[in-house]
Design a protein around this motif. Structure first.
Motif, short mmCIF file in Angstrom:
data_model
loop_
_atom_site.label_atom_id
_atom_site.label_comp_id
_atom_site.label_asym_id
_atom_site.label_seq_id
_atom_site.Cartn_x
_atom_site.Cartn_y
_atom_site.Cartn_z
N ASN A 191 -10.95 -1.89 -3.68
CA ASN A 191 -9.62 -2.51 -3.64
C ASN A 191 -9.45 -3.44 -4.84
O ASN A 191 -10.43 -3.78 -5.51
N GLN A 221 -8.57 6.03 1.35
CA GLN A 221 -7.76 6.26 2.52
C GLN A 221 -6.27 6.34 2.14
O GLN A 221 -5.86 5.84 1.10
N ASP A 222 -5.49 6.96 3.02
CA ASP A 222 -4.09 7.22 2.70
C ASP A 222 -3.31 5.94 2.39
O ASP A 222 -2.39 5.96 1.56
N ASP A 223 -3.66 4.84 3.05
CA ASP A 223 -2.89 3.62 2.86
C ASP A 223 -3.48 2.72 1.77
O ASP A 223 -3.02 1.60 1.57
N ASP A 224 -4.50 3.20 1.06
CA ASP A 224 -5.09 2.41 -0.02
C ASP A 224 -4.23 2.52 -1.28
O ASP A 224 -3.46 3.46 -1.46
N ILE A 225 -4.40 1.55 -2.16
CA ILE A 225 -3.70 1.55 -3.44
C ILE A 225 -4.29 2.65 -4.32
O ILE A 225 -5.52 2.80 -4.39
N THR A 269 -2.13 -7.90 5.81
CA THR A 269 -0.77 -7.48 6.18
C THR A 269 0.27 -8.43 5.60
O THR A 269 1.28 -8.00 5.04
N ARG A 282 0.62 -7.95 1.81
CA ARG A 282 1.42 -6.78 1.45
C ARG A 282 2.91 -7.03 1.67
O ARG A 282 3.76 -6.58 0.89
N GLN A 283 3.25 -7.77 2.74
CA GLN A 283 4.65 -8.11 2.99
C GLN A 283 5.20 -8.99 1.87
O GLN A 283 6.32 -8.78 1.39
N ARG A 291 5.73 -6.95 -1.40
CA ARG A 291 6.95 -6.13 -1.43
C ARG A 291 8.21 -6.97 -1.34
O ARG A 291 9.25 -6.60 -1.89
N GLU A 296 7.02 2.84 -7.21
CA GLU A 296 7.02 3.67 -6.00
C GLU A 296 8.41 3.70 -5.36
O GLU A 296 8.89 4.76 -4.95
#
Length: 257
Positions: free
Chosen positions: A56, A91-95, A220, A223-224, A227, A252
């Motif tokens: 990460n 993983q799918d939710d990784d950067i 969490t 990340r909020q 964004r 993105e």
């Protein structure tokens, strides 16, 4: 007595052959990945080299971990740390790996620390727990490292049935320590550190003993804020890293519109 017929002759041009195997070229990637020999050539001779593995972006707490590891009791003076993140798919939710690579590059420039070396590993994490920790030690030994910084529940995962951690918090550290001598490596367990209002980063034990006020920010929430454009405290994340991550979020969003 009946005698078994001889086996048929092998098809033409399928006989085993021997000799040297020579690669034509290295794989092409969107980020540079130095070979083990190239990395070893950048490391100081006759000095301890600690490997720091991550998948990460590196935030302040991570940085504190590997800087403090250079002062561990089993690390000699003059040691350096090879910051060696895995940049393959995870993983799918990784950067994405290319975005992580950009964060490492800006942090390398910002830190400009002569005790750090940076290289990138084309490897995808398998989240296989203690055995994967052993694999990482073997890989980093090939890159010239003498020590491996190993965190709690390294490469851990959760049960798909209960949601609980599949491995114990210290299973990876214990297995790595038990096999370190055979691997010709030493381990440096990562410290449990916390950020405090009074003294900045200290170990969690010190914070508790002295009754210091600790601050935290969940992934969490981070990340909020990332964004939503909220101010992310610099005690948590490097400003240069945040700028790269926000640019990636913007790219993105524009691509999805």
């Amino acid at each position: 007595p009946r005698v078994a017929p001889p086996p048929p002759p092998p098809p033409p041009h399928t006989h085993p052959s021997g000799g040297k195997v020579q690669g034509l070229e290295l794989p092409s990637r969107v980020f540079p990945c130095a070979t083990p020999a190239e990395v070893r050539a950048t490391l100081p001779a006759n000095a301890d080299v600690l490997a720091f593995q991550c998948r990460n972006p590196i935030h302040r707490a991570h940085y504190e971990l590997f800087i403090r590891a250079l002062d561990a009791p089993n690390v000699q003076e003059g040691a350096v740390c090879l910051v060696h993140p895995t940049c393959g798919p995870t993983q799918d939710d990784d950067i994405p790996g290319v975005v992580r690579y950009r964060t490492y590059e800006v942090l390398k420039a910002e830190a400009a620390n002569p005790r750090l070396r940076w290289a990138y590993l084309p490897y995808s994490m398998h989240m296989a727990g203690p055995r994967e920790a052993i694999q990482h030690m073997i890989i980093r030994k090939n890159y010239g490292c003498t020590h491996f910084i190993i965190g709690r529940d390294m490469a851990g995962c959760k049960s798909t049935l209960s949601g609980e951690d599949f491995y114990g918090a210290y299973d990876a550290q214990n297995l790595a320590g038990d096999n370190a001598a055979e691997l010709g490596m030493q381990t440096v367990p990562s410290l449990n550190i916390a950020y405090t209002e009074e003294q900045g980063y200290v170990t969690a034990d010190v914070a508790k003993e002295q009754g210091l006020t600790t601050l935290s920010l969940s992934g969490t929430k981070f990340r909020q804020m990332l964004r939503g454009g909220g101010d992310i405290p610099e005690w948590f994340a490097f400003k240069s890293v945040v700028e790269v991550l926000r640019a990636a979020v913007k790219e993105e969003e524009e691509a999805n519109n």
